[in-house]
Design a protein around this motif. Sequence first.
Motif, PDB file in Angstrom:
ATOM      1  N   HIS A  61      -1.613  12.323  -0.785  1.00  0.00           N
ATOM      2  CA  HIS A  61      -1.324  11.339   0.100  1.00  0.00           C
ATOM      3  C   HIS A  61      -2.638  10.749   0.710  1.00  0.00           C
ATOM      4  O   HIS A  61      -2.160   9.811   1.834  1.00  0.00           O
ATOM      5  N   SER A  63      -4.032  11.900   3.348  1.00  0.00           N
ATOM      6  CA  SER A  63      -3.240  11.653   4.557  1.00  0.00           C
ATOM      7  C   SER A  63      -4.199  12.426   6.296  1.00  0.00           C
ATOM      8  O   SER A  63      -4.250  11.149   6.882  1.00  0.00           O
ATOM      9  N   GLN A  78       3.288   6.306   8.562  1.00  0.00           N
ATOM     10  CA  GLN A  78       3.763   5.514   7.386  1.00  0.00           C
ATOM     11  C   GLN A  78       3.943   4.075   7.052  1.00  0.00           C
ATOM     12  O   GLN A  78       4.509   3.043   6.508  1.00  0.00           O
ATOM     13  N   PHE A  81      -0.855   2.017   3.424  1.00  0.00           N
ATOM     14  CA  PHE A  81      -0.857   3.137   1.516  1.00  0.00           C
ATOM     15  C   PHE A  81      -1.994   3.280   1.026  1.00  0.00           C
ATOM     16  O   PHE A  81      -2.935   2.208   1.570  1.00  0.00           O
ATOM     17  N   TYR A 221      -6.950  -0.080   1.304  1.00  0.00           N
ATOM     18  CA  TYR A 221      -6.024   0.091   1.636  1.00  0.00           C
ATOM     19  C   TYR A 221      -4.770  -0.326   2.409  1.00  0.00           C
ATOM     20  O   TYR A 221      -4.984  -2.041   2.248  1.00  0.00           O
ATOM     21  N   ILE A 229       5.567   0.107   2.571  1.00  0.00           N
ATOM     22  CA  ILE A 229       4.741   1.353   1.599  1.00  0.00           C
ATOM     23  C   ILE A 229       5.425   2.250   0.820  1.00  0.00           C
ATOM     24  O   ILE A 229       5.401   3.263   0.094  1.00  0.00           O
ATOM     25  N   GLU A 230       7.056   2.318   1.097  1.00  0.00           N
ATOM     26  CA  GLU A 230       7.393   3.288   0.239  1.00  0.00           C
ATOM     27  C   GLU A 230       7.596   2.713  -0.976  1.00  0.00           C
ATOM     28  O   GLU A 230       7.687   3.170  -2.559  1.00  0.00           O
ATOM     29  N   ASN A 233       4.646   3.289  -3.100  1.00  0.00           N
ATOM     30  CA  ASN A 233       4.480   4.856  -3.687  1.00  0.00           C
ATOM     31  C   ASN A 233       5.410   5.158  -4.367  1.00  0.00           C
ATOM     32  O   ASN A 233       5.334   5.759  -5.171  1.00  0.00           O
ATOM     33  N   ARG A 234       6.602   4.221  -4.429  1.00  0.00           N
ATOM     34  CA  ARG A 234       7.242   4.437  -5.478  1.00  0.00           C
ATOM     35  C   ARG A 234       6.722   3.679  -7.081  1.00  0.00           C
ATOM     36  O   ARG A 234       7.087   4.223  -8.408  1.00  0.00           O
ATOM     37  N   LYS A 236       3.189   3.557  -7.454  1.00  0.00           N
ATOM     38  CA  LYS A 236       1.815   4.602  -7.633  1.00  0.00           C
ATOM     39  C   LYS A 236       2.384   5.633  -7.768  1.00  0.00           C
ATOM     40  O   LYS A 236       1.628   6.012  -9.395  1.00  0.00           O
ATOM     41  N   ASN A 237       3.877   6.354  -7.800  1.00  0.00           N
ATOM     42  CA  ASN A 237       3.728   7.845  -8.332  1.00  0.00           C
ATOM     43  C   ASN A 237       4.875   7.895  -9.650  1.00  0.00           C
ATOM     44  O   ASN A 237       4.901   8.600 -10.489  1.00  0.00           O
ATOM     45  N   SER A 241      -0.709  10.143  -9.719  1.00  0.00           N
ATOM     46  CA  SER A 241      -0.252  10.476  -7.908  1.00  0.00           C
ATOM     47  C   SER A 241      -1.924  10.659  -7.630  1.00  0.00           C
ATOM     48  O   SER A 241      -1.446  10.301  -6.652  1.00  0.00           O
TER      49      SER A 241
END
Length: 355
Positions: A61, A63, A78, A81, A221, A229-230, A233-234, A236-237, A241
Amino acid sequence: MSKYWSTTTSALTPYIPGEQPIEGSMVKLNTNENPYPPSERVLEAIRRAADSKLRLYPDPHGSRLAAEIAGRFGLSQQHIFLGNGSDEILAFAFQAFFDRGLPVLFPDVTYSFYSVYANLYGLSHAPVPLDEQFRIKTGAYSIPNSGIILPNPNAPTAVCLPLEDIRRLLAQHTEHVLIVDEAYIDFGGESAVPLIADYPNLLVIHTLSKSRSLAGLRVGYALGQPELIEGLNRVKNSFNSYTLDRLALAGAEASFQDEAHLRETTARIIRTRETAKMQLAGLGFQMTDSTANFLFVTHPAVAAAVLFRRLREHGILVRYFDKPRIDNHLRITVGTDAEMRLLLEALKEILQAEK
Ligand SMILES: *Cc1c(COP(=O)(O)O)cnc(C)c1O
């Protein structure tokens, strides 16, 4: 062509990056890199991160970096990205937000990777013409679409779109995502980031490659509401990862802890750009009013293709695009004052000889 290629691969038209000469003798004004080194704190952080922990995967992530960036813009983690360069984020975003059927809209003269991504994912796309002065006309985007993407300032034209125009586009296209690619925003444009709170359809993309002197580190970013952003992430993952390695994460984090370095180098580039504008105009060049770290120029007496070749013979690389509307223009990266002096001297000589 190869019989081993899939039909998808056979149909691709890949992006062609600017030349990266192996030997270091060329004056490189062709890929909009920063002429100044990155912050010393970035280099230290990368050296410190180069240890036995490289046996471990990085934080998927990112983070700490995401928190650092969020803090810089008054947003939360949140809203952030991270990607392996903003090009990777653009590729993910095309897949995450644009659908087949209606076209993706972007300017007819713009970053050429956009049509490459659209083709990669089988998306239809429609070029929206810039006006005669290479300005984006927001009214021309009022056609059915599955999303819009714009660089601001635009590339390779260097022209900036006022924030009010972006706000109007966001308000008119609430059903689809508007991506604003702000690769050059630190050189004088007005960022759309403050609009994120009001517009869930806005995704802003930044890179550390230009203003932060880190093209070699590959970090970009995106900023937007958590919903977008979600979505990223869907994608990307479903792909990889760990797009940012430990060294990139460490270096990027340190970059955001040295904003003074960013301010100083961008101010220096802007000063050099404004001087170069006057000097080039003195040689008869016409150009757009750049708010980026490059100039988009044309000369009434000598063709851009000729200037490009002659400059190369003088050891100076600039960018020439053999494309409709811009095949008599050059895109010249703003280098150091010394590099721009070499450019000016070479151009003076070439113009004398060609007239
Ligand atoms: C340079 C550039 C990028 C790519 O930046 P990276 O972060 O190095 O991948 C994206 N968009 C535009 C318009 C650019 O000029």
